[in-house]
Design an enzyme around this catalytic site. Structure first.
Site, PDB file in Angstrom:
ATOM      1  N   HIS A 291       0.856  -1.189   0.000  1.00 18.51           N
ATOM      2  CA  HIS A 291       0.000   0.000   0.000  1.00 18.51           C
ATOM      3  C   HIS A 291       0.889   1.235   0.000  1.00 18.51           C
ATOM      4  O   HIS A 291       1.744   1.398   0.870  1.00 18.51           O
ATOM      5  CB  HIS A 291      -0.897   0.003   1.238  1.00 18.51           C
TER       6      HIS A 291
ATOM      7  N   ASP B 223      -1.976   3.923  -4.649  1.00 20.88           N
ATOM      8  CA  ASP B 223      -2.725   3.011  -3.790  1.00 20.88           C
ATOM      9  C   ASP B 223      -2.076   1.632  -3.696  1.00 20.88           C
ATOM     10  O   ASP B 223      -1.621   1.216  -2.635  1.00 20.88           O
ATOM     11  CB  ASP B 223      -4.181   2.884  -4.240  1.00 20.88           C
TER      12      ASP B 223
ATOM     13  N   VAL C 104      -2.981   9.967   5.229  1.00 21.43           N
ATOM     14  CA  VAL C 104      -1.892  10.829   5.691  1.00 21.43           C
ATOM     15  C   VAL C 104      -1.501  11.881   4.646  1.00 21.43           C
ATOM     16  O   VAL C 104      -0.927  12.925   4.979  1.00 21.43           O
ATOM     17  CB  VAL C 104      -0.662   9.983   6.090  1.00 21.43           C
TER      18      VAL C 104
ATOM     19  N   LYS D  73      -0.466  10.834   1.034  1.00 22.04           N
ATOM     20  CA  LYS D  73       0.461  10.301   0.023  1.00 22.04           C
ATOM     21  C   LYS D  73       0.051  10.743  -1.385  1.00 22.04           C
ATOM     22  O   LYS D  73       0.876  11.224  -2.158  1.00 22.04           O
ATOM     23  CB  LYS D  73       0.490   8.763   0.106  1.00 22.04           C
TER      24      LYS D  73
END
Length: 310
Positions: A139, A178, A158, A160
């Site tokens: 991930h 993802d 968070v 990304k």
């Protein structure tokens, strides 16, 4: 163990099927090909029978020079091991080889375009190595920053994908969002790529799914990239920042391959994309043998030495 079929090779390299059309589902499990040379003269001690067998100009010239009876024996000695397939690169449709392959149920293929045997082997080896490489899915987000492959990890939400979007707008490239597929190409090399379903897509909270190629152009996407850096994005923790001049090298392992790793804490207003660019450029300089910390310390030492001599 991963595997592909002979039919995959036919499609990928536009090969002509000369014999064994009903055997194209034969499985290939080895990532390198073989040119039978010693085997044609009777040495089979190290014959890699599970590899694709390539017959180029040298092999065909030899077979054409020997007698029909001897040729039958030489070819028969090889086909009895039932390799996945034979591929001809010499541009000749060999009737005697076709007969043996049909008899033993071995696919016989031929390149359609003129190409040297060595060039074809290079392309085929590269394809097999990638397709048969051990792989895992993690991930995260994979981006290519100034030619340097970076894996961004962190808890869901968070930031990304948002960070990747900022990097794309600055001219860098998305590889995968993802789900990142990591392939082990060698004991030192990890390749990052997508899982096909998410190719070119970037998911942003509050916005939805974006096709980065449609929005930002072809240069916004790259199909794969060697992973040089692993960056863990975490929430801001004020008392947990490391302000040492020279960070001690940290590593993370993927399938036994060590990848340099570092942590970047996120906070509103902090230029995380800029920090990632700095990390990528600093990694590159280290590969060239340069360390900013070492240069800084040498200046300090030179200053101290100069002061003591006065």
């Amino acid at each position: 163990m991963k595997k592909i079929t002979v039919e995959n090779l036919v499609r990928r390299f536009s090969l002509k099927v000369v014999a064994g059309e009903n055997q194209l589902q034969k499985v290939i499990t080895q990532s390198r090909v073989h040119r039978p040379g010693l085997e044609f003269v009777g040495h089979f001690d190290f014959f890699p029978t599970e590899r694709v067998q390539i017959l180029g100009k040298k092999e065909i010239t030899y077979l054409n020079k020997i007698s029909e009876e001897e040729r039958k024996i030489r070819i028969g000695n090889i086909v009895q091991y039932h390799p996945p397939c034979f591929i001809l690169t010499a541009g000749e449709d060999l009737t005697y080889l076709t007969h043996h392959c049909n008899e033993q149920g071995i696919p016989l293929l031929m390149t359609k375009q003129p190409e040297t045997t060595s060039d074809f082997i290079t392309r085929l080896d590269a394809y097999l190595m990638k397709e048969l490489a051990p792989e895992i899915a993690v991930h995260g987000v994979c981006v290519n920053v100034s030619g340097i492959g970076i894996l961004l990890r962190g808890n869901s939400g968070v930031g990304k994908s948002e960070t990747a979007h900022t990097l794309i707008r600055r001219g860098h490239r998305l590889v995968a969002d993802d789900i990142v597929v990591l392939k082990k190409l060698s004991p030192q090399t990890i390749l990052g790529t997508h899982d096909e379903k998410t190719k070119e897509f970037l998911a942003l909270r509050s916005i939805g799914l974006l096709n980065v190629v449609r929005i930002y152009g072809r240069r916004a996407f790259q199909d794969e990239s060697r992973i040089a850096l692993d960056i863990h994005l975490t929430k801001w923790q004020k008392d947990d920042l490391n302000n040492e001049l020279d960070q001690k090298p940290q590593y993370i392992e993927y399938m036994g391959v060590k990848v340099p790793s570092l942590e970047i804490q996120l906070q509103p207003g902090r230029d995380v994309a800029g920090l990632i660019e700095a990390a990528a450029n600093n990694w590159y300089l280290r590969q060239q043998g340069y360390s900013a910390a070492e240069e800084f310390m040498s200046r300090i030492e030179a200053d101290i030495s100069g002061s003591s001599n006065q």
